[in-house]
Scaffold this motif. Sequence first.
Motif, PDB file in Angstrom:
ATOM      1  N   LEU A  74      11.272   8.565  43.929  1.00 12.56           N
ATOM      2  CA  LEU A  74      10.005   7.913  44.252  1.00 12.56           C
ATOM      3  C   LEU A  74       8.833   8.648  43.610  1.00 12.56           C
ATOM      4  CD1 LEU A  74      10.533   7.280  48.079  1.00 12.56           C
ATOM      5  CD2 LEU A  74      10.990   5.706  46.192  1.00 12.56           C
ATOM      6  N   GLU A  75       7.817   7.880  43.289  1.00 14.40           N
ATOM      7  CA  GLU A  75       6.560   8.494  42.881  1.00 14.40           C
ATOM      8  C   GLU A  75       5.940   9.220  44.082  1.00 14.40           C
ATOM      9  OE1 GLU A  75       5.397   8.633  39.889  1.00 14.40           O
ATOM     10  OE2 GLU A  75       6.915   7.346  38.963  1.00 14.40           O
ATOM     11  N   GLU A  76       5.021  10.116  43.802  1.00 19.47           N
ATOM     12  CA  GLU A  76       4.477  10.979  44.853  1.00 19.47           C
ATOM     13  C   GLU A  76       3.864  10.180  46.010  1.00 19.47           C
ATOM     14  OE1 GLU A  76       0.989  14.286  44.959  1.00 19.47           O
ATOM     15  OE2 GLU A  76       2.565  14.615  43.466  1.00 19.47           O
ATOM     16  N   LYS A  77       3.133   9.125  45.687  1.00 16.11           N
ATOM     17  CA  LYS A  77       2.483   8.322  46.729  1.00 16.11           C
ATOM     18  C   LYS A  77       3.517   7.603  47.588  1.00 16.11           C
ATOM     19  CE  LYS A  77      -1.105   4.784  47.337  1.00 16.11           C
ATOM     20  NZ  LYS A  77      -2.054   3.880  46.633  1.00 16.11           N
ATOM     21  N   GLU A  78       4.534   7.048  46.941  1.00  8.90           N
ATOM     22  CA  GLU A  78       5.588   6.349  47.673  1.00  8.90           C
ATOM     23  C   GLU A  78       6.383   7.327  48.541  1.00  8.90           C
ATOM     24  OE1 GLU A  78       6.581   2.913  44.323  1.00  8.90           O
ATOM     25  OE2 GLU A  78       7.587   4.855  44.242  1.00  8.90           O
TER      26      GLU A  78
ATOM     27  N   ALA B 121       6.407  17.068  51.855  1.00  9.65           N
ATOM     28  CA  ALA B 121       6.948  15.917  51.133  1.00  9.65           C
ATOM     29  C   ALA B 121       7.097  16.224  49.648  1.00  9.65           C
ATOM     30  CB  ALA B 121       6.053  14.695  51.341  1.00  9.65           C
ATOM     31  N   LYS B 122       6.158  16.972  49.088  1.00 10.38           N
ATOM     32  CA  LYS B 122       6.235  17.320  47.665  1.00 10.38           C
ATOM     33  C   LYS B 122       7.475  18.145  47.361  1.00 10.38           C
ATOM     34  CE  LYS B 122       1.337  17.140  46.339  1.00 10.38           C
ATOM     35  NZ  LYS B 122       0.164  17.926  45.890  1.00 10.38           N
ATOM     36  N   GLU B 123       7.912  18.978  48.313  1.00  8.30           N
ATOM     37  CA  GLU B 123       9.094  19.808  48.099  1.00  8.30           C
ATOM     38  C   GLU B 123      10.362  18.973  47.929  1.00  8.30           C
ATOM     39  OE1 GLU B 123       9.267  23.182  47.687  1.00  8.30           O
ATOM     40  OE2 GLU B 123       7.089  23.000  47.585  1.00  8.30           O
ATOM     41  N   CYS B 124      10.330  17.736  48.419  1.00  6.42           N
ATOM     42  CA  CYS B 124      11.507  16.852  48.318  1.00  6.42           C
ATOM     43  C   CYS B 124      11.574  16.173  46.964  1.00  6.42           C
ATOM     44  CB  CYS B 124      11.470  15.807  49.430  1.00  6.42           C
ATOM     45  SG  CYS B 124      11.529  16.524  51.088  1.00  6.42           S
ATOM     46  N   ARG B 125      10.528  16.276  46.165  1.00  4.23           N
ATOM     47  CA  ARG B 125      10.497  15.758  44.801  1.00  4.23           C
ATOM     48  C   ARG B 125      10.917  14.292  44.708  1.00  4.23           C
ATOM     49  NH1 ARG B 125       8.233  20.069  44.665  1.00  4.23           N
ATOM     50  NH2 ARG B 125       8.243  21.572  42.952  1.00  4.23           N
TER      51      ARG B 125
ATOM     52  N   ALA C  72      16.346  13.217  50.956  1.00  2.72           N
ATOM     53  CA  ALA C  72      15.727  14.488  51.350  1.00  2.72           C
ATOM     54  C   ALA C  72      14.479  14.229  52.201  1.00  2.72           C
ATOM     55  CB  ALA C  72      15.360  15.295  50.105  1.00  2.72           C
ATOM     56  N   LEU C  73      13.668  13.263  51.809  1.00  2.00           N
ATOM     57  CA  LEU C  73      12.465  12.929  52.573  1.00  2.00           C
ATOM     58  C   LEU C  73      12.814  12.520  53.999  1.00  2.00           C
ATOM     59  CD1 LEU C  73      10.744  10.922  49.727  1.00  2.00           C
ATOM     60  CD2 LEU C  73       9.724  12.927  50.834  1.00  2.00           C
ATOM     61  N   ILE C  74      13.859  11.705  54.137  1.00  2.76           N
ATOM     62  CA  ILE C  74      14.249  11.216  55.463  1.00  2.76           C
ATOM     63  C   ILE C  74      14.802  12.348  56.319  1.00  2.76           C
ATOM     64  CG2 ILE C  74      15.894   9.721  56.661  1.00  2.76           C
ATOM     65  CD1 ILE C  74      15.569   7.747  54.278  1.00  2.76           C
ATOM     66  N   VAL C  75      15.697  13.171  55.739  1.00  2.00           N
ATOM     67  CA  VAL C  75      16.311  14.262  56.499  1.00  2.00           C
ATOM     68  C   VAL C  75      15.263  15.272  56.950  1.00  2.00           C
ATOM     69  CG1 VAL C  75      17.888  16.233  56.335  1.00  2.00           C
ATOM     70  CG2 VAL C  75      18.582  14.001  55.455  1.00  2.00           C
ATOM     71  N   ILE C  76      14.391  15.673  56.031  1.00  2.00           N
ATOM     72  CA  ILE C  76      13.367  16.666  56.373  1.00  2.00           C
ATOM     73  C   ILE C  76      12.364  16.074  57.366  1.00  2.00           C
ATOM     74  CG2 ILE C  76      11.595  18.212  55.475  1.00  2.00           C
ATOM     75  CD1 ILE C  76      14.492  18.899  54.680  1.00  2.00           C
ATOM     76  N   ALA C  77      11.998  14.804  57.187  1.00  3.81           N
ATOM     77  CA  ALA C  77      11.053  14.162  58.109  1.00  3.81           C
ATOM     78  C   ALA C  77      11.619  14.114  59.526  1.00  3.81           C
ATOM     79  CB  ALA C  77      10.717  12.758  57.619  1.00  3.81           C
TER      80      ALA C  77
ATOM     81  N   GLU D 185      16.285  17.469  23.932  1.00  2.00           N
ATOM     82  CA  GLU D 185      16.595  18.850  23.565  1.00  2.00           C
ATOM     83  C   GLU D 185      16.580  19.764  24.785  1.00  2.00           C
ATOM     84  OE1 GLU D 185      14.544  20.561  20.197  1.00  2.00           O
ATOM     85  OE2 GLU D 185      14.115  18.573  19.414  1.00  2.00           O
ATOM     86  N   TYR D 186      15.826  19.365  25.792  1.00  2.00           N
ATOM     87  CA  TYR D 186      15.689  20.181  26.996  1.00  2.00           C
ATOM     88  C   TYR D 186      16.257  19.431  28.196  1.00  2.00           C
ATOM     89  CZ  TYR D 186      12.624  23.302  24.374  1.00  2.00           C
ATOM     90  OH  TYR D 186      12.129  24.190  23.460  1.00  2.00           O
ATOM     91  N   LEU D 187      16.603  20.220  29.210  1.00  2.00           N
ATOM     92  CA  LEU D 187      17.198  19.679  30.422  1.00  2.00           C
ATOM     93  C   LEU D 187      16.483  20.270  31.624  1.00  2.00           C
ATOM     94  CD1 LEU D 187      20.776  20.657  29.317  1.00  2.00           C
ATOM     95  CD2 LEU D 187      19.935  18.311  29.254  1.00  2.00           C
ATOM     96  N   LYS D 188      16.554  19.585  32.730  1.00  2.00           N
ATOM     97  CA  LYS D 188      16.103  20.181  33.971  1.00  2.00           C
ATOM     98  C   LYS D 188      16.936  19.634  35.114  1.00  2.00           C
ATOM     99  CE  LYS D 188      12.333  17.174  35.553  1.00  2.00           C
ATOM    100  NZ  LYS D 188      10.925  17.169  36.005  1.00  2.00           N
ATOM    101  N   MET D 189      16.870  20.338  36.230  1.00  2.00           N
ATOM    102  CA  MET D 189      17.634  19.975  37.418  1.00  2.00           C
ATOM    103  C   MET D 189      16.646  19.604  38.515  1.00  2.00           C
ATOM    104  SD  MET D 189      20.431  22.409  39.334  1.00  2.00           S
ATOM    105  CE  MET D 189      21.896  22.056  38.388  1.00  2.00           C
ATOM    106  N   HIS D 190      16.882  18.465  39.163  1.00  6.67           N
ATOM    107  CA  HIS D 190      16.031  18.071  40.279  1.00  6.67           C
ATOM    108  C   HIS D 190      16.049  19.184  41.326  1.00  6.67           C
ATOM    109  CE1 HIS D 190      14.721  15.976  43.917  1.00  6.67           C
ATOM    110  NE2 HIS D 190      14.187  15.062  43.126  1.00  6.67           N
TER     111      HIS D 190
END
Length: 894
Positions: free
Chosen positions: A311-315, A343-347, A352-357, A470-475
Motif C-alpha cells: 500500500l501507499e503510505e496514505k492507504e 504504520a510507517k514501520e510496516c512499509r 503487518a499493518l493489521i497484526v501490529i494494529a 542492477e540493484y536489489l532490496k528487501m522489504h
Amino acid sequence: MDFVSPVLDVASRICNCVGGRADHLRRLPQKLNSLRAAMEKLNNVYKDVKERVEREENLEKKRTHVVGGWMERVEAMEKDVNELLDRCDEEIQKKCLGIYCSKNCRAIYKLAKMVPEKMDAVAGLQSEGSNFQEVAVPMPSPRVIERPLEEKPVVGLDSPFREVWRYLQDKQVGTIGIYGMGGVGKTTLLKKINNKFLQSSIKAFDIVIWVVVSRPTNLERVQETIRSRLQIPDDRWKGSEEDDKAAEICRILKTKKFVLLLDDIWEPLDLLRVGIPPLGDGNESKIVFTTRSEDVCRGMAARKSIKVECLEEKEALSLFQAKVGEDTLNSHPDIPKLAEMVAKECRGLPLALIVIARAMASSKAPEEWERNLQKLRMHPKDVAGTENDLFSVLAFSYDCLSDEATRSCFLYCSLFPEDYQIHSERLIKLWIGEGFLDEYDDIQEARNQGGEIIQMLNRACLLEAVGEGEYLKMHDVIRDMALWLACEKGKKKNKFVVKDGVGLISAQEVEKWKDTQRIALWNKTSIEELREPPHFPNTETLIGYMRRSTFPSGFFTYMSNIRVLDFSDNVTLELPAQIGNLATLQYLNLSHTRVMHLPIELKNLKKLRFLILDGMFSLRSLPNQMVSSLPSLQLLSMKFLPFGCLVDETMLLEELEQLEHINDISIRLTNIQSVQRLFESHKLTRSTTSLSLVEYKGVNQVQLLSPSCIKELILESCDELEEVKIIHFEKQVVPSKFPNPQCCFNHLLSVEIHLCKKLLNLNWLIHAPKLQSLRIAQSEIIVKVIEDERSEGSEIESGLSVFSRLVYLTLIHLPKLESIYGHALPFPSLKRIFVLACPRLKKLPFDSNICMSKQLKKIIGQQEWWDGLEWEDQAVMHNLTLHIFKPFLKLRRC
C-alpha cells in the motif's frame, strides 16, 4: 283440518331414524375412536418425515415437491378430521328419545358416513408417508457464493481490481495470475472479484467456483471442492478413480461458462488432471489464481500476470487507523502521530499493518506506543502477534525455496540495512565467498547460478529489483522475518548481528557476540576500545561498512573460523597486520577504502579465494610476490586503481599465471607489452573477465585476441589510440565486417570509452553481439558509433542483429557525433539511453516499433536537444515524449 298427514310424516321419519340407520349411529363412537387413532399414527409419520426434511434442509438440501405436497395434505387432513370429530361429538351430545339420535337424523347420518371415508384417506396418507425413500434433494447451486471480506471497503486494491476485471471481460485472456509477497492482499483481491459476480447485472458466467489450493497441493481435495459446487451425485463419484472424477468434472464444465478462482497456489497445478477443460477455441471461461511466485504464473501459462504491490503510505495509514480504532486513537493527543510512525514501520504490507494494529488497539498511553515503536525498530519479534501471525505466515515463502543454498542466500540478504540497495554483483560475490555455491568449480558458473537465484527470489517476491535491475532490496518486514529465521526463530538472538547507525557499541555488547555467526556493522557505527581482544570462535562473516569508523585494536585476534571480511567503502579503514593471521579467511574486499599500503602479512592467507581491490584510489603499490603467495586465489579484481599506483604489470601477470586455481581476473594495464603478455597466455586470456586499458601510450593501435572471456572492456585516457583490431589467433579480422560466430567477443557485455581523443572508428563493436552496456564519453572526433554497411551487402552471420542485446547506451560530450547507426534498429533489449552534450545528434535509430517495446524505460537528455531531434514518424516522438523522455537536470554518472 288435516292433522293426520304431518303427524304421520314425523312418525315416519322417527321410524326411519330408529330403524335402518340406527345401526350406523350406534357404532359412530367406535368409528370416531378409530379415526382418532389413525390420525395419531399419521401425525407420528408426519413428525418423522418432517424431522428428516429438517435434517436435510440443514445440509442445504431442498424438500422434494412430492414430500412438500404430502405434508400440506396431511396438515389439511388433520384440520378436516378435527372439524369432523368436533361436529360428531356435538351431535352425539344432542340426545333424542333416549338414544344417540340427533334431532336432525339426516345430518348425523351424513357425518357418520364421512368417518370411514376420512379413515381411508388417513390410511392412504400414512402409507404414502411411510414409503418415502427420499425426502429432499440438493438445492440448486447458486451461481456464486459470497466470500466474507474483513475490510469494507477494501483498502488499496482498486487498481489491480480494475486490471483483473478488464481482463475478465477480454475474450483473448483466459488465465490470469495474481502474484505478490505474502500478506500483500492477494486473497482479499480474489474475494473482491468473487463478490463482484453477486451483482444481478453481471450474468456473463453460469457459475463461479472458489477453491483454496494451499500447500501441499492436494489434487483430491481440489476435485472434491469442485464436485461440491457442481453437485455431482454420489453414484457418479464415490469409488471412482482420479481420472474418472476428472472426466466427470470436465463433462459438466464443458456445458458451462465458468470462472474458476484458485487461491494460494504454491506450485503449478495440472488443471487437466483436475478435470478443467482447456480454455480457448471458443471456450470463454476464465481461470484466476493467486500465488506468491511469478514462476507459478509462468508454469500455469497465465495470459496475464498482475503483481499486487504494498500500500501507499496514505492507504497504509488508513488501514492501520481503522484497525486500531477511533477510541484508542483519540485517547491521547500524541497517539495519532505515534500511530503514523508505527504504520510507517510496516512499509505498506497489509498483513503487518493489521497484526501490529491489533497489538496496539488496547494501548491508550503514549508511553506504550513509544515502547512498541522501539521494539519494532530494534526487535520486531517482541511485538505481540508478530511471530505467530506475521512471520510464520511469511515464512511459508522461505520454506518453499528449492534448496538449502537458495535459502542461505535469502537469509544472507538480511545482513544489509533497511532500505539498502544491494548491488547484485557484490551480493553474488559474497554468496560465492561464503561457500553457498561451492558445487560449481568455475566462478563464472557460480555467478550464473547466483544470478538465477536472484531471479528466483525476485519472482518469489522475497527480493525486489530496484530501478533497472542492477540493484536489489528487501522489504523491511521480509527482512525482519529473515533475521528471525536466521536467528532460529528468535531462539538464538545474536546468531546474526546487524547494527546500523547505532553509534558507539559498548564492550559489554561485543562480549555477547561469542556465538555470533555473522556480523554486519553499518553507517556511523563504531566499537569502543576493548580492554582485551574479544573472542569470536563461531564468526564466519564480518561486514564493516562503517564509513568513518574503524575497529579497536586486537579486534581480529581471535577469529578462528572467519571466512568473509568485507570492508568496502570504509574510507577510514586502517588495515591491521593481524589480518594476515586469519588462516581460514577466503574472501577479502577492500574496495573503495583509502588504504595506502597492503600489509605484507596478507601473504599468509593461504586459503584466500577472493581478493577485491577495486577503486582503492589511495593505494600506492602491491607487496612483491603477494599474489603468487596466495595459492587458493580464484578471483582478483583490481579495477579503477589510481594512476599513481605502482604495479609491475609484467611481474603481476607472471604471478597470476603461477596460480593453479585462478579463473577470474579484473585488471588494469597501461602498455602494449602487458597486453601482449596477457594474450600470449592461454590461462590469462581464459581467466580475464575485465580489462582496463588506461593511459595506453606509445602506440596507436590495440589488438584484442578472439575468442576471449572478457566481459568488460574499458579504454580510458588513451590519447594516441586510433584503432582497435580483433585478432582471431593469427588471423586478423577486418574491422568493417559484421561478426562471424568464430571471430567475435561472445562474452563481452560492457564497453566504456573515455577520453580517447583519436579513436574514430568503433565498427569493431559489431564483434560483440551480446553487448549490454555501451558508454562513450569525451571524444572530439567520433562522428558515427557504427557505420551502416548494408550497402556493401554485409550480413550478420551470427544471426544476431547489431545491438540486439544492448540494455544501456550512454553518450556524453561527443560534439561531432551525428549518428548511432545508419538506419533504424529494433533494440529489443534497450532500457535506457543517456545523451548529454551531443549537439549534432539529430536522429535516433528508431522506427514505429520502438513504441511497442516493453523494455525501454527512459531516454534522458537535455530538453533543447530532444526538441531539436528529427522524426520520420511524429507519433513516435509524441509517444516517447509523453512516456519515456526525462529531461536532464544535473550531471550524474549513468
